[in-house]
Design an enzyme around this catalytic site. Structure first.
Site, PDB file in Angstrom:
ATOM      1  N   ASP A 141       0.828  -1.282   0.069  1.00  7.23           N
ATOM      2  CA  ASP A 141      -0.081  -0.019  -0.166  1.00  7.23           C
ATOM      3  C   ASP A 141       1.004   1.171  -0.063  1.00  7.23           C
ATOM      4  O   ASP A 141       0.744   2.203   0.709  1.00  7.23           O
ATOM      5  CB  ASP A 141      -1.102  -0.022   1.114  1.00  7.23           C
ATOM      6  CG  ASP A 141      -2.123   1.134   1.029  1.00  7.23           C
ATOM      7  OD1 ASP A 141      -2.188   1.603   0.041  1.00  7.23           O
ATOM      8  OD2 ASP A 141      -2.443   1.281   2.301  1.00  7.23           O
ATOM      9  N   HIS A 144       1.483   5.004  -5.225  1.00  4.05           N
ATOM     10  CA  HIS A 144       0.528   4.351  -6.258  1.00  4.05           C
ATOM     11  C   HIS A 144       0.635   5.213  -7.622  1.00  4.05           C
ATOM     12  O   HIS A 144       0.024   4.726  -8.562  1.00  4.05           O
ATOM     13  CB  HIS A 144      -1.050   4.821  -5.881  1.00  4.05           C
ATOM     14  CG  HIS A 144      -1.338   3.970  -4.711  1.00  4.05           C
ATOM     15  ND1 HIS A 144      -0.570   2.862  -4.047  1.00  4.05           N
ATOM     16  CD2 HIS A 144      -2.359   4.012  -3.888  1.00  4.05           C
ATOM     17  CE1 HIS A 144      -1.178   2.579  -3.134  1.00  4.05           C
ATOM     18  NE2 HIS A 144      -2.453   3.077  -2.693  1.00  4.05           N
TER      19      HIS A 144
HETATM   20  N1  SAH Z   1      -1.614   1.782   4.727  1.00  6.67           N
HETATM   21  C1  SAH Z   1      -1.787   2.999   5.212  1.00  6.67           C
HETATM   22  C2  SAH Z   1      -1.791   4.148   3.906  1.00  6.67           C
HETATM   23  C3  SAH Z   1      -0.490   4.241   3.324  1.00  6.67           C
HETATM   24  S1  SAH Z   1      -0.210   5.898   2.300  1.00  6.67           S
HETATM   25  C4  SAH Z   1      -3.095   3.381   5.901  1.00  6.67           C
HETATM   26  O1  SAH Z   1      -3.744   2.340   6.118  1.00  6.67           O
HETATM   27  O2  SAH Z   1      -3.597   4.386   6.276  1.00  6.67           O
HETATM   28  C5  SAH Z   1       1.124   5.300   1.310  1.00  6.67           C
HETATM   29  C6  SAH Z   1       2.389   5.611   1.956  1.00  6.67           C
HETATM   30  O3  SAH Z   1       3.516   5.082   1.128  1.00  6.67           O
HETATM   31  C7  SAH Z   1       2.874   6.879   2.509  1.00  6.67           C
HETATM   32  O4  SAH Z   1       2.997   7.188   3.840  1.00  6.67           O
HETATM   33  C8  SAH Z   1       4.222   7.178   1.731  1.00  6.67           C
HETATM   34  O5  SAH Z   1       5.264   7.736   2.708  1.00  6.67           O
HETATM   35  C9  SAH Z   1       4.771   5.687   1.394  1.00  6.67           C
HETATM   36  N2  SAH Z   1       5.537   5.385   0.284  1.00  6.67           N
HETATM   37  C10 SAH Z   1       5.268   5.808  -0.882  1.00  6.67           C
HETATM   38  N3  SAH Z   1       6.396   5.588  -1.947  1.00  6.67           N
HETATM   39  C11 SAH Z   1       7.229   5.069  -1.061  1.00  6.67           C
HETATM   40  C12 SAH Z   1       8.534   4.656  -1.286  1.00  6.67           C
HETATM   41  N4  SAH Z   1       9.095   4.610  -2.391  1.00  6.67           N
HETATM   42  N5  SAH Z   1       9.366   4.105  -0.198  1.00  6.67           N
HETATM   43  C13 SAH Z   1       8.789   4.041   0.935  1.00  6.67           C
HETATM   44  N6  SAH Z   1       7.476   4.503   1.363  1.00  6.67           N
HETATM   45  C14 SAH Z   1       6.830   4.943   0.234  1.00  6.67           C
HETATM   46 MG    MG Z   2      -4.161   2.383   0.479  1.00  4.18          MG
END
Ligand code: SAH
Ligand code: MG
Length: 212
Positions: A141, A144
């Protein structure tokens, strides 16, 4: 079994993006994976403020295993200022960048899960390259966008043990419902690889089992 009511309340109190029914499905899938592959850890890519992590932490405790929670805590593209999912209260004003790590720590602390949830703060592809431990359960997650999603697929799915589980969030087969990369870059390639079969769907959550 379902997540204890007090833990579920902590999950829902955290900032984040995991709806309750999908969190409950995530919990069920993690419990099944932990029972199928005792002793192997869980890993989450993209923890934000720890909302989904509480469901996984509760499942890990029940299965006597642990969760690694991978996030650079600087937010995805869609979390940055000016984008749809931006929250100005998670910006570190000193450096003008997002920092969700303090919120994540507060969530995990308040839920009493510090003994089973371990934060890994860094870029997902770099952590994946250094990773060596087979996983009972992988939850993706993270970013995206097309490239982050593809890199998470390539970097992390080989670490799922045969018999283990891959869960993917924000899978939208219909473009009208949301962004495509988790569907196109993770879900479809996983099924087409022949290594995974679809087990269940809840909202935008897809649960797959590694079969080969
Ligand atoms: N699972 C969480 C939502 C995640 S939002 C919930 O339940 O609310 C997506 C997260 O992915 C963000 O915190 C962002 O910092 C992280 N993220 C995005 N790209 C990333 C990368 N390349 N490496 C590490 N973390 C990443
Ligand atoms: Mg999500």
């Amino acid at each position: 079994m379902s997540l204890a009511a007090d833990l579920r309340a902590h999950a829902l109190a955290a900032k984040g993006f995991m709806p309750a029914d999908e969190g409950d499905a995530l919990f069920d899938a993690a419990i099944a994976a932990g029972a199928a592959l005792p002793g192997l850890p869980f890993l989450e890519v993209g923890s934000y403020c720890g909302r989904s992590t509480v469901w996984l932490g509760g499942a890990a405790r029940a299965c006597e295993t642990v969760v690694y929670a991978v996030d650079h805590h600087r937010g995805s593209e869609e979390n940055q200022a000016g984008w749809e999912h931006h929250d100005p209260t998670v910006v570190d004003l000193r450096i003008g960048k997002m920092d969700t790590l303090p919120f994540f720590r507060a969530t995990i602390h308040d839920a009493g899960l510090e003994d089973v949830v371990f934060a890994v703060v860094g870029q997902s592809p770099a952590v994946a390259r250094a990773w060596r431990t087979p996983l009972a359960f992988l939850f993706i997650d993270g970013g995206h966008g097309e490239e982050p999603a593809r890199k998470d697929y390539e970097g992390w799915t080989p670490h799922v043990a045969v018999g283990g589980t891959l869960a993917i969030h924000d899978v939208f087969p219909d473009p009208a419902d949301g962004g495509r990369p988790p569907y196109e870059q993770i879900f479809v390639p996983a099924l087409e690889s022949g290594r995974f079969r679809l087990v269940s769907s809840t909202g935008s959550l897809r649960v797959l089992q590694r079969v080969d």
